[in-house]
Each structure stands twice: as structure tokens, then as C-alpha cells.
Design a protein around this motif. Structure first.
Motif, PDB file in Angstrom:
ATOM      1  N   GLN A   9       0.870   1.584   6.112  1.00 45.43           N
ATOM      2  CA  GLN A   9       1.608   0.723   5.188  1.00 45.43           C
ATOM      3  C   GLN A   9       2.215  -0.466   5.940  1.00 45.43           C
ATOM      4  O   GLN A   9       3.198  -0.311   6.662  1.00 45.43           O
ATOM      5  CB  GLN A   9       2.714   1.520   4.503  1.00 45.43           C
ATOM      6  CG  GLN A   9       2.203   2.698   3.689  1.00 45.43           C
ATOM      7  CD  GLN A   9       3.318   3.552   3.127  1.00 45.43           C
ATOM      8  OE1 GLN A   9       4.488   3.184   3.153  1.00 45.43           O
ATOM      9  NE2 GLN A   9       2.966   4.731   2.603  1.00 45.43           N
ATOM     10  N   SER A  56       3.606   9.330   1.236  1.00 41.67           N
ATOM     11  CA  SER A  56       2.193   9.026   1.455  1.00 41.67           C
ATOM     12  C   SER A  56       1.368  10.057   0.715  1.00 41.67           C
ATOM     13  O   SER A  56       1.895  11.052   0.222  1.00 41.67           O
ATOM     14  CB  SER A  56       1.850   9.070   2.953  1.00 41.67           C
ATOM     15  OG  SER A  56       1.751  10.400   3.407  1.00 41.67           O
ATOM     16  N   LYS A  57       0.076   9.826   0.642  1.00 44.72           N
ATOM     17  CA  LYS A  57      -0.820  10.710  -0.112  1.00 44.72           C
ATOM     18  C   LYS A  57      -1.454  11.784   0.748  1.00 44.72           C
ATOM     19  O   LYS A  57      -2.424  12.391   0.351  1.00 44.72           O
ATOM     20  CB  LYS A  57      -1.903   9.881  -0.811  1.00 44.72           C
ATOM     21  CG  LYS A  57      -1.358   8.978  -1.899  1.00 44.72           C
ATOM     22  CD  LYS A  57      -2.451   8.205  -2.571  1.00 44.72           C
ATOM     23  CE  LYS A  57      -1.911   7.318  -3.685  1.00 44.72           C
ATOM     24  NZ  LYS A  57      -2.937   6.508  -4.315  1.00 44.72           N
ATOM     25  N   SER A 117      -0.263   5.108   0.815  1.00 44.59           N
ATOM     26  CA  SER A 117      -1.393   5.243   1.730  1.00 44.59           C
ATOM     27  C   SER A 117      -0.903   5.662   3.111  1.00 44.59           C
ATOM     28  O   SER A 117       0.297   5.659   3.392  1.00 44.59           O
ATOM     29  CB  SER A 117      -2.154   3.916   1.825  1.00 44.59           C
ATOM     30  OG  SER A 117      -1.356   2.934   2.442  1.00 44.59           O
ATOM     31  N   GLY A 118      -1.825   5.985   3.990  1.00 45.57           N
ATOM     32  CA  GLY A 118      -1.470   6.448   5.324  1.00 45.57           C
ATOM     33  C   GLY A 118      -1.026   5.344   6.262  1.00 45.57           C
ATOM     34  O   GLY A 118      -0.331   5.596   7.236  1.00 45.57           O
ATOM     35  N   ASN A 151       0.825  -1.226   0.000  1.00 39.98           N
ATOM     36  CA  ASN A 151       0.000   0.000   0.000  1.00 39.98           C
ATOM     37  C   ASN A 151       0.849   1.261   0.000  1.00 39.98           C
ATOM     38  O   ASN A 151       0.541   2.224   0.707  1.00 39.98           O
ATOM     39  CB  ASN A 151      -0.960   0.020   1.200  1.00 39.98           C
ATOM     40  CG  ASN A 151      -1.880  -1.168   1.232  1.00 39.98           C
ATOM     41  OD1 ASN A 151      -2.197  -1.731   0.203  1.00 39.98           O
ATOM     42  ND2 ASN A 151      -2.296  -1.554   2.430  1.00 39.98           N
ATOM     43  N   ARG A 152       1.942   1.257  -0.772  1.00 36.01           N
ATOM     44  CA  ARG A 152       2.757   2.466  -0.846  1.00 36.01           C
ATOM     45  C   ARG A 152       1.900   3.637  -1.287  1.00 36.01           C
ATOM     46  O   ARG A 152       1.119   3.536  -2.230  1.00 36.01           O
ATOM     47  CB  ARG A 152       3.907   2.280  -1.847  1.00 36.01           C
ATOM     48  CG  ARG A 152       5.121   1.547  -1.301  1.00 36.01           C
ATOM     49  CD  ARG A 152       5.912   2.353  -0.288  1.00 36.01           C
ATOM     50  NE  ARG A 152       6.456   3.561  -0.839  1.00 36.01           N
ATOM     51  CZ  ARG A 152       7.637   3.655  -1.431  1.00 36.01           C
ATOM     52  NH1 ARG A 152       8.389   2.577  -1.582  1.00 36.01           N
ATOM     53  NH2 ARG A 152       8.078   4.811  -1.887  1.00 36.01           N
TER      54      ARG A 152
END
Length: 383
Positions: free
Chosen positions: A105, A180-181, A102-103, A99-100
Motif C-alpha cells: 500500500q 489487508s486481504k 492489498s498487501g 490500494n487499501r
């Protein structure tokens, strides 16, 4: 003293990393100071201890990362004469993040290195391999809390140590995309960018790139992928379904109502019985199941189970035996295959309706049979 020195060094590095400005980047450097609990293998005869660590890493523009790790723990031997032991560990770890971007991981990790155990009078080194994983929780774009647990194998004495660590994962020197996003405004006065509205050609509220039914009629209720809703799952959309609560698996017509038989349908069962017996043998169960499957498909049908015998024996006895055989098949339909008993009727005809004459043993076996007649309730639809 060694712990104090390491803690001071980590504080300086941490402050430096906080002040570093990270560009949006898919590849970047990391610094992760950590505090942990080290559980030594019982073969080592060492007390569990607090561990301090520092990891300097590089994360590629992919799920992979490499880290150089230093860890130290000050412990005591749990022998009768307690001895102070300093444990130092140097290793190279490979990490794979899920899940690179994302908040949160999760990741897996593995590595190899050297570990030393030093006392005032002795020093021992060994090769150490580790395997484990953890989670990284972003609190800002380039700052995360990292939890980690490792199993560490000591090659010299085949020992297994375990260490759990809580670290502060600091990211700097990014290029090509952020860690992260999480989005922060560049300046207080800058207005947030507005995303371009997603194209929705059929106006059903589901964007074209997600719409699996891109030409639904205007005003029709749709599901999350833009297809007409079908609550009873009969293949007819709610908007066209005149019978919205049909049973699962039932056959329906183009307006979603049950298909109904307009004439009696006879299903011949290849169920035969031994002489004087009313037991349905296991080999004939698939034949009975065919009737059950037909009745599940046409839920408004009933079935009449007809039992027949050959002409040997008294007529009254044959009539009673044929009825028992019919009831045996009916019981299999209801008890084994779940057909409601109100839909099943069993009738015995004895020897009165032979298929063939009873002159040979082969013909008599054919006459010892059960037949199922399925009938439907004919209904008139309101126009």
C-alpha cells in the motif's frame, strides 16, 4: 540515555501490540516504532544523525489515517567547538493510503507540529511542517513493514530537513474489515471455505460479471473479456475469418478478406503546375494524400499517374515535361506517403489530351494537370 529509554518503551509497546487480537476491521488503531536517518539543513550547522520515532495512529474506514508522532535525534554541531544537541519533534500527520486491502500500500503524508533543539545552555522551538510518503508492506494481516521519507520545513529560518524512516506498523482494535486481504486459517482443523463457482452462461470460460460478449457460440475461442478473438484486428472473429492475416486498416468483407475493386477508378488530383515547372507545391499535398489513403484502404490496387501540359512549346518538350510532372507526383506518393513504388506508374501524355481548348490562359492552366487512375487486380475466389 534518551535513546535507550525510548527504545525500551517501544519494545514494551511492540510486545503489547503483537499480543493484541485484531478483528476484521476497516477502522483500527496503529502503533509504528521506527528507526531513521535525519539529514539537517546546512543552515542549521548540525551533523546528520540517527532518529528514533514512535507513531500512534487511527485509520478510518476509508483511505485516510491520522497519526501522533514523536521523533528524537541526538546530534552535534559541526562548528569548531562541537556542542551536543538534542532534537525532539512532536507532530500530527494525515496519511492517505492507496490500494487499501492489498498487501502493498503506497501512501502520501503531510503534517504539522513543533520541534525543539536543546543544548546544555540554550533551547529553541519552532513550528515544523512536513510532506512526504512511502510504502506499507504487509507480512501478516495486522503487521507491516513501513518505509517513509519526509521533507520537513522549519518556519523560523525557512530550513528544509529530510528524514528517511523504516518502521514496524502494528494494527490492533479493528472493526468492519481487515487492514489487508491476507487470509490465515482460524483453526488447523477447520476446512477452508470454498468460493461459489462464478456463473458463466455461455460456457466460454469467462465469468458473466467479466464477460463483455455474453452470448458467444459454444467452442469459440475468446479473449480475456469473453469476446471472440480477432488476431488481425479486422473486425471479423477468427472462427469466421477466411483471411486471418489481412493488413491493419484494410477494408474487408464479411469473411475477413480484402475488398477488391472490380473496375478502374479515376481520382482527379487538383494539382496544377507553374509554366515550365514540374515541382509539386506544398498546397497540393492533401490532394496527393487522398490517393495514398485510398491505396492503403484497397491494398491490391495500383495507380497510374498521368501528366498533361498545354499546347505552348514544342510537342516533344511538352511530352517530356508532362512525364517529369507525373514522376514528381509519383515520388511524393512513395517517398512522403509510403506507397510501395511497385504499385505506382508515371506516364506523360504531353499536350495530346487537353481537357479544354488552349485559347485562354485560364484554359491552359486547366490543361497543365496531373490525373491519378487507380486500378485493381481482379481475382477469382476459390469456392
Amino acid at each position: 540515555m534518551r535513546k535507550l529509554a525510548l527504545a525500551t518503551a517501544l519494545s514494551v509497546c511492540t510486545g503489547t501490540a503483537f499480543n493484541a487480537v485484531a478483528e476484521d476491521g476497516g477502522s483500527h488503531f496503529t502503533l509504528t516504532p521506527g528507526l531513521g536517518y535525519y539529514n539537517f539543513d546546512s543552515e542549521r550547522s548540525l551533523d546528520d544523525a540517527t532518529a528514533l520515532s514512535a507513531a500512534f495512529g487511527y485509520e478510518f474506514d476509508s483511505p485516510w489515517a491520522l497519526e501522533l508522532v514523536y521523533m528524537m535525534a541526538n546530534t552535534d554541531s559541526d562548528t569548531a567547538t562541537s556542542v551536543d544537541v538534542d532534537h525532539d519533534q512532536y507532530r500530527l500527520d494525515a496519511l492517505y493510503y492507496f490500494n487499501r486491502g492489498s498487501g502493498v500500500q503506497p501512501y502520501l503524508a503531510s503534517g504539522i507540529g513543533r520541534g525543539s533543539f536543546e543544548t546544555d545552555t540554550a533551547d529553541m522551538d519552532e513550528t515544523m511542517a512536513n510532506l512526504g510518503g512511502g510504502f506499507r508492506f504487509f507480512v501478516q494481516d495486522n503487521t507491516a513493514i513501513r518505509t517513509d521519507i519526509r521533507a520537513i520545513y522549519g518556519d523560523d529560518d525557512s530550513t528544509w530537513d529530510y528524514v528517511a524512516t523504516l518502521g514496524l506498523n502494528l494494527i490492533f482494535g479493528s472493526s468492519g474489515g481487515s487492514a489487508s486481504k491476507m487470509v490465515e486459517p482460524v483453526a488447523a482443523a477447520a476446512a477452508p471455505a470454498e468460493a461459489a463457482p462464478a456463473l458463466d452462461s455461455d460456457g466460454d470460460g469467462v465469468a458473466d460479471n467479466l464477460d463483455q460478449c455474453a452470448d458467444t457460440a459454444a467452442g469459440m475461442a475468446v479473449d480475456s473479456v469473453g469476446c471472440p478473438t480477432d488476431n488481425d484486428g479486422d473486425g471479423v472473429a477468427n472462427a469466421d475469418d477466411q483471411c486471418p492475416d489481412t493488413e491493419a486498416g484494410a477494408k474487408v468483407d464479411e469473411v475477413g478478406c480484402y475488398l477488391e475493386l472490380l473496375e478502374a477508378k479515376e481520382v482527379r488530383l487538383a494539382v496544377q503546375f507553374a509554366t515550365m515547372s514540374d515541382e509539386v507545391r506544398e498546397e497540393y499535398m492533401p490532394e496527393v494524400e487522398k490517393v495514398a489513403e485510398f491505396m492503403r484502404a484497397y491494398v491490391n490496387t495500383d495507380v497510374i499517374i498521368e501528366g498533361h501540359t498545354d499546347d505552348r512549346g514544342a510537342e516533344a518538350f511538352n511530352l517530356e515535361l508532362s512525364e517529369r510532372r507525373a514522376k514528381s507526383v509519383a515520388a511524393v506518393l512513395t517517398n512522403r506517403f509510403g506507397i510501395d513504388a511497385s504499385r505506382v506508374t508515371a506516364i506523360g501524355y504531353g499536350e495530346s489530351r487537353p481537357l479544354v481548348d488552349n485559347q485562354t490562359a485560364e484554359n491552359r492552366a486547366k490543361n497543365r494537370r496531373v490525373v491519378a487512375v487507380v486500378t485493381a487486380q481482379v481475382k477469382t475466389r476459390v469456392q
